[in-house]
Design a protein around this motif. Structure first.
Motif, short mmCIF file in Angstrom:
data_model
loop_
_atom_site.label_atom_id
_atom_site.label_comp_id
_atom_site.label_asym_id
_atom_site.label_seq_id
_atom_site.Cartn_x
_atom_site.Cartn_y
_atom_site.Cartn_z
N ILE A 163 0.69 -1.17 0.17
CA ILE A 163 0.00 0.16 -0.21
C ILE A 163 0.95 1.22 0.13
CG2 ILE A 163 -1.56 1.24 1.19
CD1 ILE A 163 -2.70 -1.26 2.35
N ARG A 164 1.96 1.34 0.93
CA ARG A 164 2.99 2.27 0.93
C ARG A 164 3.45 2.73 -0.64
NH1 ARG A 164 8.29 2.77 1.15
NH2 ARG A 164 8.76 4.75 2.53
N GLU A 165 4.11 1.40 -1.17
CA GLU A 165 4.52 1.84 -2.36
C GLU A 165 3.71 2.39 -3.37
OE1 GLU A 165 7.97 1.78 -2.86
OE2 GLU A 165 7.97 1.11 -1.04
N GLU A 166 2.56 1.75 -3.51
CA GLU A 166 1.28 1.98 -4.48
C GLU A 166 1.07 3.60 -4.42
OE1 GLU A 166 0.32 0.65 -7.05
OE2 GLU A 166 1.60 -0.98 -6.58
N LEU A 167 0.79 4.00 -2.67
CA LEU A 167 0.68 5.48 -2.66
C LEU A 167 1.66 6.18 -3.11
CD1 LEU A 167 -1.36 7.30 -1.11
CD2 LEU A 167 0.13 7.00 1.01
N ILE A 168 2.97 6.08 -2.90
CA ILE A 168 4.05 6.74 -3.48
C ILE A 168 4.09 6.68 -5.06
CG2 ILE A 168 6.45 6.87 -3.41
CD1 ILE A 168 6.51 5.87 -0.51
N ASP A 169 3.75 5.79 -5.67
CA ASP A 169 3.86 5.71 -6.86
C ASP A 169 2.83 6.47 -7.55
OD1 ASP A 169 6.00 4.02 -7.06
OD2 ASP A 169 5.17 1.93 -7.30
N LEU A 170 1.78 6.78 -7.21
CA LEU A 170 0.87 7.67 -7.69
C LEU A 170 1.27 9.11 -7.90
CD1 LEU A 170 -2.55 6.69 -5.52
CD2 LEU A 170 -2.03 5.94 -7.95
N LEU A 171 2.28 9.48 -7.10
CA LEU A 171 2.69 10.69 -7.19
C LEU A 171 3.97 10.92 -7.99
CD1 LEU A 171 2.54 11.73 -3.24
CD2 LEU A 171 0.95 12.56 -5.20
N SER A 172 4.05 11.96 -8.66
CA SER A 172 5.18 12.36 -9.61
C SER A 172 6.48 12.72 -8.84
CB SER A 172 5.00 13.09 -10.77
OG SER A 172 4.48 14.50 -10.11
N ASN A 173 7.63 12.56 -9.52
CA ASN A 173 8.87 12.95 -8.79
C ASN A 173 8.59 14.38 -8.49
OD1 ASN A 173 9.99 10.56 -8.89
ND2 ASN A 173 10.83 10.94 -10.49
N GLY A 174 9.08 14.86 -7.28
CA GLY A 174 9.01 16.13 -6.61
C GLY A 174 8.87 16.32 -5.32
N ARG A 175 8.56 17.62 -4.84
CA ARG A 175 8.55 17.89 -3.54
C ARG A 175 7.49 17.12 -2.87
NH1 ARG A 175 7.06 23.65 -1.69
NH2 ARG A 175 6.91 23.08 0.44
N ASN A 176 6.19 16.82 -3.47
CA ASN A 176 5.06 16.33 -2.70
C ASN A 176 5.54 14.63 -2.52
OD1 ASN A 176 3.91 18.51 -2.83
ND2 ASN A 176 2.71 18.07 -4.61
N ARG A 177 6.13 14.38 -3.60
CA ARG A 177 6.58 12.76 -3.32
C ARG A 177 7.40 12.49 -2.18
NH1 ARG A 177 7.22 8.34 -7.68
NH2 ARG A 177 8.22 6.68 -6.52
N GLU A 178 8.62 13.53 -2.25
CA GLU A 178 9.35 13.27 -1.18
C GLU A 178 8.72 13.40 0.43
OE1 GLU A 178 12.32 16.16 -1.58
OE2 GLU A 178 12.92 15.25 -3.29
N LEU A 179 7.70 14.52 0.33
CA LEU A 179 7.08 14.49 1.54
C LEU A 179 6.21 13.42 1.90
CD1 LEU A 179 5.76 16.70 3.84
CD2 LEU A 179 4.04 17.42 2.33
N VAL A 180 5.67 12.94 1.03
CA VAL A 180 4.58 11.66 1.37
C VAL A 180 5.51 10.18 1.64
CG1 VAL A 180 3.18 10.01 0.25
CG2 VAL A 180 2.90 12.25 -0.19
N GLU A 181 6.82 10.33 0.89
CA GLU A 181 7.76 9.11 1.31
C GLU A 181 8.21 9.32 2.80
OE1 GLU A 181 10.80 9.33 -1.37
OE2 GLU A 181 9.76 8.08 -2.82
N ASP A 182 8.49 10.55 3.29
CA ASP A 182 8.86 11.10 4.67
C ASP A 182 7.70 10.53 5.72
OD1 ASP A 182 11.44 11.80 3.76
OD2 ASP A 182 10.84 13.83 3.80
N VAL A 183 6.47 10.89 5.28
CA VAL A 183 5.14 10.56 6.05
C VAL A 183 5.19 9.24 6.14
CG1 VAL A 183 2.80 11.05 6.34
CG2 VAL A 183 4.30 13.01 5.81
N VAL A 184 4.93 8.49 5.18
CA VAL A 184 4.52 7.16 5.26
C VAL A 184 5.79 6.22 5.69
CG1 VAL A 184 2.53 7.38 3.81
CG2 VAL A 184 4.69 6.92 2.93
N SER A 185 6.85 6.56 5.78
CA SER A 185 7.98 5.60 6.09
C SER A 185 8.17 5.62 7.30
CB SER A 185 9.35 6.09 5.31
OG SER A 185 9.67 7.58 6.03
#
Length: 185
Positions: A163-185
């Motif tokens: 679920i975590r990986e799929e959620l991160i893959d929904l976002l394109s590279n950039g600041r939002n993706r890094e923020l989501v990666e930090d939040v869900v990790s």
């Protein structure tokens, strides 16, 4: 207008949001035990660790319900047996007080009415205690939630990484993706 629509949608699905939030909390509480058992148990499957975590959880919950339920039943039976004695004790205490006769007569009237009602309806009252305690315990709506929440939590534990990986893959590279990666990790 868009914010009002969003707030009204959240209001309409508030119960589902609460169910998922409680399931997420349960997942968060069970995750350390799950990871420990996953490391200890042999094999690459997460299934045995998940099964063992839920067997332990349901064992603890069952033990608590049995303990509390039997204690409540014992206390209700004790109250039923001691009600006349407690009423007599209350009567003797009120007889010993030094109050004016008018106040004592009102107290006597109240005590007589309480005694009369207790003697007339004590059988009915005590027969209602088990019935209403069982109705309280068997609230189907909350019983259903007690089943659904652990199931949702089970799937969150089982497929959390996916679920975590799929959620991160929904976002394109950039600041939002890094923020989501930090939040869900």
């Amino acid at each position: 207008a868009l914010i009002l629509l969003l707030v009204s949608c959240v209001y309409l699905i508030r119960e589902a949001i609460i169910v998922f939030a409680v399931a997420l909390l349960l997942t968060y509480l069970l995750y350390p035990l799950f990871t420990l058992l996953n490391r200890i148990l042999p094999g690459r499957s997460r299934g045995p660790a998940l099964a063992l975590v839920y067997v332990i959880l349901f064992g603890i919950v069952t033990l608590m319900v049995i303990t509390v339920g039997s204690q409540v039943a014992d206390e209700a039976n004790s109250l039923a047996a001691r009600a006349p004695e407690l009423l007599k004790r209350f009567q003797t205490q009120t007889d010993k007080t030094a109050e004016p006769q008018a106040v004592k007569s009102i107290q006597d009237q109240i005590l007589d009415q309480v005694r009369l009602q207790l003697t007339e309806h004590s059988g009915q009252l005590m027969s209602l205690v088990p019935r209403y305690s069982m109705e309280l315990l068997s609230g189907s709506r909350y019983l259903l939630l007690a089943i659904v929440i652990p199931i949702i939590s089970f799937f969150m534990l089982k497929d959390g990484g996916l679920i975590r990986e799929e959620l991160i893959d929904l976002l394109s590279n950039g600041r939002n993706r890094e923020l989501v990666e930090d939040v869900v990790s």
